[in-house]
Design a protein around this motif. Structure first.
Motif, PDB file in Angstrom:
ATOM      1  N   GLU A   1      -0.809  -4.462  -6.032  1.00  0.00           N
ATOM      2  CA  GLU A   1      -1.569  -3.361  -5.416  1.00  0.00           C
ATOM      3  C   GLU A   1      -1.531  -2.170  -6.377  1.00  0.00           C
TER       4      GLU A   1
ATOM      5  N   GLU B   1       0.843  -1.207   0.000  1.00  0.00           N
ATOM      6  CA  GLU B   1       0.000   0.000   0.000  1.00  0.00           C
ATOM      7  C   GLU B   1       0.880   1.259   0.000  1.00  0.00           C
TER       8      GLU B   1
ATOM      9  N   GLY C   1      -5.957  -4.362  -4.229  1.00  0.00           N
ATOM     10  CA  GLY C   1      -5.011  -5.327  -4.780  1.00  0.00           C
ATOM     11  C   GLY C   1      -5.371  -6.726  -4.340  1.00  0.00           C
TER      12      GLY C   1
END
Ligand code: AMO
Length: 432
Positions: free
Chosen positions: A228, A192, A399
């Motif tokens: 992601e 992230e 993701g």
């Protein structure tokens, strides 16, 4: 022997009428009266080499020895490659032991998995076993290529971490000088962070789960294919990317590895573009109505995964389904909600009867993440170094992660996940 350089076996047909110098393992040895056939194996293939039995007598050659062979190449229609090497000179580079547990050219289906793992390199010389890991490597290569084409950057993040990301009690604790550290359960937080830096990232690497049970689908160390990306409108964008990614990977495998796939499965790998997405609540209803399952409430079990895949196969011809909208309470704190009824924007992909992926949309506002943590009785200050990243400009993102060993198993129809790991780690296994 002269000093001409060694060539790989695959190039032999191009040397017909010439001489070659080969190096490899004695894979098979056939003594037929006055003639002896040495089937030599290197990383590129197998070659039939022949000599007069008498000329080899003093060498005491045996299967699994490593040798160097020099000689002329001649056409031989009865050989697998249409040619063979007449052994003019042969030298043993290393002699294998006398009491090996099995021969690499044998049918290893009759050799126990534990024995194969104990003697891994010998098992890998076996074509069928080696192919599992060659296909796995090809899978990984396709995964990377398909994502690179789509502007994803590969990142590499630490596996020594200060805490968990996925919740639960399956963290391995390690002594880190005068502190306690943990082995990463997943690169979830770092990928992230990667979105905040690169927009689109992926990572492939080991992750660790202290799963105490010894099942055919769980490892304590597995290889996670993590993806992601930012600026999504919802979990459907994430699902669509996975459909396209797996379709690309499967196409590559069908093209490059058809003969190997053909040995492990009846049909080619399917297109995943039309794999349906069913709501979790609807899945519970299907399981109740069609399979009499009244025991499930906030998650699926292996039996339910098989049942839903069976239903999907009947409907679409492909044994795969995305299940979207698991209860928020059953998913990690970073999961975004889906509607107001307690569902999460989180999905699993079930493929040929097994969960191979979890993914979804994440919370991307710091205040929502803090509220989610508090709602689970966790003090947000414990996650400050992670939460601080959400002040840097974080797009809506999501993701997924695919377990490489599980994907390998499903692609090759392997019943036990340990068949798809060189050196499996489970509750009981630390060696080899
Ligand atoms: P999750 O914990 O569901 O999600 O793991 C994702 C995928 O990893 C594989 N997997 C395992 N494989 C072998 N042994 C295990 N013990 C094991 N546990 C999981 C499965 C599973 O589907 N951070 C999220 C992913 C995300 O949302 O992006 C996560 O780790 O194939």
């Amino acid at each position: 022997m002269d000093t001409r350089r060694r060539v790989f076996i695959e190039t032999i047909p191009a040397s017909i009428e010439g001489h070659v110098r080969l190096k490899g393992w004695v894979y098979r040895l056939r003594v037929l009266g006055k003639t002896t056939f040495v089937i030599l194996r290197d990383c590129s293939g197998e070659a039939q080499c022949v000599a007069a039995t008498e000329s080899l007598r003093d060498l005491h050659l045996k299967v699994e020895d490593t040798v160097e062979i020099y000689g002329p190449v001649r056409a031989e229609p009865r050989a697998r490659t249409g040619c063979e090497v007449a052994i003019a000179e042969i030298r043993v580079l290393h002699r294998a032991g006398h009491n090996l547990p099995f021969q690499s050219a044998a049918d290893l289906r009759s050799v126990g998995l534990e024995t194969q793992i104990q003697y891994r390199p010998l098992a890998l010389r076996n074509e069928a076993v080696g192919d599992i890991f060659r296909v796995q490597a090809a899978l990984l290569e396709s995964f990377r290529e398909a994502l690179s084409r789509r502007h994803f950057t590969e990142i590499i993040t630490s596996k020594i971490v200060g805490g968990g990301t996925e919740g639960g009690s399956n963290l391995f604790q390690i002594a880190y000088f005068d502190r306690v550290a943990y082995l990463a359960q997943s690169p979830q937080f770092y990928k992230e962070h990667g979105v905040a830096g690169f927009e689109r990232v992926y990572e492939t690497g080991h992750v660790y789960r202290a799963e105490p049970h010894a099942s055919s689908r769980h490892l304590t160390e597995y290889y996670s294919l993590d993806v992601e990306f930012g600026f999504i409108d919802g979990p459907e964008d994430v699902i669509q990317l996975e459909r396209e990614l797996l379709t690309d990977i499967f196409q590559d495998l069908n093209r490059e590895w058809a003969p190997v796939l053909g040995r492990y499965r009846q049909d080619a790998l399917p297109s995943m573009l039309d794999v349906p997405c069913w709501e979790f609540e609807a899945c519970l209803e299907i399981l109740r109505a069609e399979f009499g399952r009244t025991d499930l409430s906030d998650d699926l079990d292996p039996e339910a995964e098989r049942q839903l895949c069976e239903r999907a196969r009947r409907e679409t011809g492909v044994s795969a389904v995305f299940v979207l909208g698991f209860p928020v309470s059953a998913r990690p704190f970073y999961t975004a909600p889906r509607g107001a009824a307690g569902a999460a924007a989180s999905f699993d992909l079930l493929f040929q009867g097994m969960e191979i992926t979890t993914g979804g949309q994440r919370l991307h506002r710091r205040e929502d993440l803090e509220a989610a943590l508090r709602g689970r009785g966790i003090d947000p200050s414990n996650f400050e170094s992670h939460l601080a990243i959400f002040d840097l400009g974080m797009p809506p993102h999501g993701g997924f992660a695919i377990g490489l060993e599980r994907l390998t198993c499903q692609v090759l129809n392997l019943p036990n996940i340990r068949q798809a790991v060189l050196y499996p780690r489970d509750r009981y296994k630390l060696t080899p």
